[in-house]
Write a protein that holds these residues in place. Sequence first.
Motif, PDB file in Angstrom:
ATOM      1  N   THR A 190       0.847  -1.187   0.000  1.00  0.00           N
ATOM      2  CA  THR A 190       0.000   0.000   0.000  1.00  0.00           C
ATOM      3  C   THR A 190       0.883   1.237   0.000  1.00  0.00           C
ATOM      4  N   TYR A 191       0.591   2.159  -0.877  1.00  0.00           N
ATOM      5  CA  TYR A 191       1.347   3.407  -0.889  1.00  0.00           C
ATOM      6  C   TYR A 191       0.562   4.429  -0.071  1.00  0.00           C
ATOM      7  N   ILE A 192       1.248   5.101   0.852  1.00  0.00           N
ATOM      8  CA  ILE A 192       0.626   6.041   1.786  1.00  0.00           C
ATOM      9  C   ILE A 192       1.168   7.449   1.551  1.00  0.00           C
ATOM     10  N   TRP A 193       0.273   8.424   1.537  1.00  0.00           N
ATOM     11  CA  TRP A 193       0.645   9.838   1.518  1.00  0.00           C
ATOM     12  C   TRP A 193       0.156  10.433   2.833  1.00  0.00           C
ATOM     13  N   LEU A 194       1.063  11.009   3.623  1.00  0.00           N
ATOM     14  CA  LEU A 194       0.684  11.625   4.890  1.00  0.00           C
ATOM     15  C   LEU A 194       0.399  13.115   4.701  1.00  0.00           C
TER      16      LEU A 194
END
Length: 133
Positions: free
Chosen positions: A85-89
């Motif tokens: 999963t690619y996460i952007w904070l």
Amino acid sequence: MYPSLDQSQQQARFGGGQPPGFQPPPFGGGGQQGFPPFGGGHQQGGGQQHGGAPSSPPPSYTPQESPSLYAVDPGAIRGCLYRYTYIWLNNGSNFWFYPTYVGRDSIAGYRWRGFRWVYYGTDLRRIRSFRCS
């Protein structure tokens, strides 16, 4: 004056006892902030045991972010359990993540640090958007 209670009676009365069959978590305690203990597996229905970090690196590409108009909720990100999963904070950080736990307000799993997986957890409110493969 109240009658004297022995320790087992006190635990039963004040909730200090453990349910029958209770097994303490590994490594001497549970995780912090509602996260599962480090290194512990996750029991999925049917007795299937999911271990820790993936045995291979994440995909070599960075997916395109599709901004979300809504807050990230547990139901939406739960579909990404045990998937890259690619996460952007919200703070601008972004990274590959392998979630192994989704709670009401938090998520935990393994974050890719360039050459290895590192155990990591965060509050769902810190996630701007995500995409699982």
